[in-house]
Design a protein around this motif. Structure first.
Motif: not given
Length: 157
Positions: A138-149
């Motif tokens: 019940n907690a909101d999270y945000e994940l930001k991830a970049l592609f390898a290339s």
């Protein structure tokens, strides 16, 4: 009569405890034992609560790291303009893992609920990564991830 008087005085010597003194000391010892048991029970409850919290944190960190590592394995060739991905509440399907055009599905534990997946776009209209918004306990999270290339065939830049 002197013998009876000496026997009576012997029984009332000052070196012995009375029954009331013994009972009071036993009550004090019982009270201290009860307080010790109560504080021990509170400590055990706190330890169990901490263990549960640590297990949940480890589960969250492992799953968050798993999602991040899978997104970071994406390597899109330069000629691909539209990146395809899909998601459901408990899974994320990504393509172009390690530069190969096949889809891999990442299944998450039931307690994780993916809400949205958005792209991170750069100025030249290419996709740089993904933003995954999910819910855990019940907690909101945000994940930001970049592609390898973005790859040029067999070489990477």
């Amino acid at each position: 009569m002197n013998i009876l008087k000496s026997l009576y005085n012997h029984k009332k010597s000052k070196e012995a405890f009375t029954y009331i003194e013994v009972i009071v000391s036993l009550l004090i010892i019982a009270l201290l034992a009860g307080l010790l048991y109560f504080s021990y029970a509170i400590c055990i409850k706190g330890i169990n609560s901490s263990r549960k919290s640590v297990k949940e944190s480890i589960e969250w960190l492992n799953t968050d790291s798993l999602i991040r590592k899978k997104i970071e394995q994406v390597s899109i060739p330069f000629w691909v303009t539209d990146y395809e991905y899909s998601f459901s509440s408990n899974s994320l399907t990504l393509s172009w893992i390690n530069g190969v055009n096949n889809s891999e599905t990442l299944s998450l534990p039931e307690i994780f609920k993916i809400q949205t997946v958005e792209t991170i776009d750069s100025d030249n209209d290419s996709i740089k990564g993904l933003i995954v918004k999910y819910q855990y306990k019940n907690a909101d999270y945000e994940l930001k991830a970049l592609f390898a290339s973005r790859s040029f065939g067999s070489s990477q830049i």
